[in-house]
Design an enzyme around this catalytic site. Structure first.
Site, PDB file in Angstrom:
ATOM      1  CB  VAL A  59      -1.015   0.054   1.184  1.00 55.14           C
ATOM      2  CG1 VAL A  59      -2.130  -0.959   1.005  1.00 55.14           C
ATOM      3  CG2 VAL A  59      -0.337  -0.079   2.526  1.00 55.14           C
ATOM      4  CG  ASN A  85      -7.261  -3.855   8.510  1.00 55.78           C
ATOM      5  OD1 ASN A  85      -7.529  -3.822   9.708  1.00 55.78           O
ATOM      6  ND2 ASN A  85      -6.455  -4.798   8.007  1.00 55.78           N
ATOM      7  CE1 TYR A 150      -0.518   0.875  15.444  1.00 54.94           C
ATOM      8  CE2 TYR A 150      -1.346   1.156  17.676  1.00 54.94           C
ATOM      9  CZ  TYR A 150      -1.514   0.687  16.386  1.00 54.94           C
ATOM     10  OH  TYR A 150      -2.675   0.038  16.044  1.00 54.94           O
TER      11      TYR A 150
HETATM   12  N1  LIG Z   1      -4.848  -6.051  16.930  1.00 55.63           N
HETATM   13  C1  LIG Z   1      -5.166  -5.044  17.741  1.00 55.63           C
HETATM   14  O1  LIG Z   1      -5.297  -5.186  18.961  1.00 55.63           O
HETATM   15  C2  LIG Z   1      -5.392  -3.674  17.136  1.00 55.63           C
HETATM   16  C3  LIG Z   1      -5.872  -2.657  17.975  1.00 55.63           C
HETATM   17  C4  LIG Z   1      -6.113  -1.406  17.460  1.00 55.63           C
HETATM   18  C5  LIG Z   1      -5.881  -1.167  16.113  1.00 55.63           C
HETATM   19  N2  LIG Z   1      -5.400  -2.156  15.313  1.00 55.63           N
HETATM   20  C6  LIG Z   1      -5.198  -1.841  13.893  1.00 55.63           C
HETATM   21  O2  LIG Z   1      -5.971  -2.739  13.125  1.00 55.63           O
HETATM   22  C7  LIG Z   1      -5.316  -2.980  11.869  1.00 55.63           C
HETATM   23  C8  LIG Z   1      -5.100  -4.472  11.678  1.00 55.63           C
HETATM   24  O3  LIG Z   1      -4.340  -4.960  12.776  1.00 55.63           O
HETATM   25  P1  LIG Z   1      -4.029  -6.499  12.994  1.00 55.63           P
HETATM   26  O4  LIG Z   1      -3.801  -6.670  14.445  1.00 55.63           O
HETATM   27  O5  LIG Z   1      -5.031  -7.338  12.284  1.00 55.63           O
HETATM   28  O6  LIG Z   1      -2.600  -6.573  12.267  1.00 55.63           O
HETATM   29  P2  LIG Z   1      -1.883  -7.774  11.495  1.00 55.63           P
HETATM   30  O7  LIG Z   1      -0.431  -7.481  11.493  1.00 55.63           O
HETATM   31  O8  LIG Z   1      -2.345  -9.082  12.008  1.00 55.63           O
HETATM   32  O9  LIG Z   1      -2.421  -7.602  10.007  1.00 55.63           O
HETATM   33  C9  LIG Z   1      -2.049  -6.485   9.236  1.00 55.63           C
HETATM   34  C10 LIG Z   1      -2.079  -6.890   7.774  1.00 55.63           C
HETATM   35  O10 LIG Z   1      -1.663  -5.746   7.019  1.00 55.63           O
HETATM   36  C11 LIG Z   1      -0.742  -6.184   6.051  1.00 55.63           C
HETATM   37  N3  LIG Z   1       0.180  -5.113   5.685  1.00 55.63           N
HETATM   38  C12 LIG Z   1       1.115  -4.532   6.483  1.00 55.63           C
HETATM   39  N4  LIG Z   1       1.820  -3.646   5.765  1.00 55.63           N
HETATM   40  C13 LIG Z   1       1.308  -3.654   4.503  1.00 55.63           C
HETATM   41  C14 LIG Z   1       1.643  -2.967   3.318  1.00 55.63           C
HETATM   42  N5  LIG Z   1       2.649  -2.082   3.266  1.00 55.63           N
HETATM   43  N6  LIG Z   1       0.915  -3.206   2.194  1.00 55.63           N
HETATM   44  C15 LIG Z   1      -0.115  -4.117   2.233  1.00 55.63           C
HETATM   45  N7  LIG Z   1      -0.450  -4.813   3.327  1.00 55.63           N
HETATM   46  C16 LIG Z   1       0.259  -4.583   4.451  1.00 55.63           C
HETATM   47  C17 LIG Z   1       0.006  -7.335   6.717  1.00 55.63           C
HETATM   48  O11 LIG Z   1       0.662  -8.163   5.765  1.00 55.63           O
HETATM   49  C18 LIG Z   1      -1.109  -8.029   7.466  1.00 55.63           C
HETATM   50  O12 LIG Z   1      -1.748  -9.015   6.690  1.00 55.63           O
HETATM   51  C19 LIG Z   1      -4.026  -2.169  11.909  1.00 55.63           C
HETATM   52  O13 LIG Z   1      -4.238  -0.921  11.289  1.00 55.63           O
HETATM   53  C20 LIG Z   1      -3.775  -1.998  13.395  1.00 55.63           C
HETATM   54  O14 LIG Z   1      -2.984  -0.871  13.678  1.00 55.63           O
HETATM   55  C21 LIG Z   1      -5.153  -3.408  15.803  1.00 55.63           C
END
Ligand SMILES: NC(=O)c1ccc[n+]([C@@H]2O[C@H](COP(=O)([O-])OP(=O)(O)OC[C@H]3O[C@@H](n4cnc5c(N)ncnc54)[C@H](O)[C@@H]3O)[C@@H](O)[C@H]2O)c1
Length: 245
Positions: A59, A85, A150
């Site tokens: 992305v 996301n 972050y």
């Molecule tokens: N897990 C939590 O507790 C939590 C809490 C608050 C917010 N979030 C946010 O929710 C979202 C998803 O989190 P998650 O825990 O599922 O993370 P995760 O790491 O499990 O999944 C993130 C996905 O994004 C993809 N990704 C990362 N960089 C990328 C790039 N440059 N191009 C394309 N794809 C890319 C990764 O390959 C992965 O599949 C994120 O934005 C995270 O900051 C997560």
């Protein structure tokens, strides 16, 4: 079926919250284009559901993102929903984080969100409107020790969401954000348990008494993306079990 036949793009759909969002949108009747790194990482979803399409690109690569969104437009004629996301997190104290980590978080979590919104909102505007849902975080709302850099990226997502909502409203494009609390994803153990953090202490600060699930977040995203939310824009919806982290 609140998203029946809507064309939805979900970034970071290979795992975690993004995967749950893609699956929930499919259940709600949408055609879903998942975007992620790593050729092959979304093939399970492709084989499970004929309405799921995989787009492999970074992305942060503006050219690749443009080509991918043009492909969706060519194949479907429109894009109704974008979920920004994809995100990266380095849980590090202010004294420990290095510039490369901070820059990567800003490139993926902020700049790519802005650029994907630029690309897709143009397509949506020409088609009469659409809905964008950005994934922020409770850390941006409440603050979180050990996640300052972050949190700054997610604060930027919230500010961008509110301004983009105002700017794009005349074109019929709604922009909202979901701010998840602690969500039990695949990466959860790696991020929290490996850090020596006491998860019971954290759960103790969640009024509803449990961690969130990816589905909790996914259902909120599908609602905000749907016509049920047609008068809602510029909002930040906490999906955090009423947390104080
Ligand atoms: N897990 C939590 O507790 C939590 C809490 C608050 C917010 N979030 C946010 O929710 C979202 C998803 O989190 P998650 O825990 O599922 O993370 P995760 O790491 O499990 O999944 C993130 C996905 O994004 C993809 N990704 C990362 N960089 C990328 C790039 N440059 N191009 C394309 N794809 C890319 C990764 O390959 C992965 O599949 C994120 O934005 C995270 O900051 C997560």
């Amino acid at each position: 079926m609140i998203l029946k036949d809507k064309v939805c793009v979900v970034t970071g759909a290979a795992q975690g919250i993004g995967n749950a969002i893609a699956r929930n949108m499919l259940e709600e009747g949408a055609v879903v284009y998942g975007c992620d790194l790593g050729e092959g990482s979304m093939e399970t979803l492709v084989s499970e559901n004929g309405r799921f399409h995989a787009l492999y690109f970074d992305v942060t690569d503006a050219q690749a993102a443009k080509a991918a969104m043009m492909q969706v437009k060519k194949e479907q004629g429109r894009i109704d929903v974008l979920v920004n996301n994809a995100g990266v997190v380095f849980n590090k104290k202010i004294g420990m984080i290095v510039r490369e980590e901070t820059e990567l978080m800003f490139r993926v979590n902020v700049i790519a969100v802005i650029e994907m919104t630029q690309l897709v909102s143009r397509i949506m505007a020409r088609m009469g409107g659409g809905a964008i849902v950005n994934i922020a975080s409770v850390t941006a709302v409440l603050g979180s020790a050990g996640q300052a850099a972050y949190s700054a990226t997610k604060g930027a997502v919230i500010a961008f969401t509110k301004s983009a909502a105002k700017e794009l409203a005349p074109q019929g494009v709604r922009v909202n954000a979901v701010a998840p609390g602690i969500i039990h994803t695949e990466r959860f153990e790696e991020l929290y348990e490996a850090s020596g953090d006491k998860i019971d202490t954290r759960i103790g600060r969640i009024a509803l008494g449990r961690l969130g699930t990816p589905d909790d977040v996914a259902r909120a995203c599908s609602f905000l993306a749907s016509d049920n939310a047609s008068y809602i824009s510029g909002q930040i919806l906490g999906v955090d079990g009423c947390a104080s982290i």
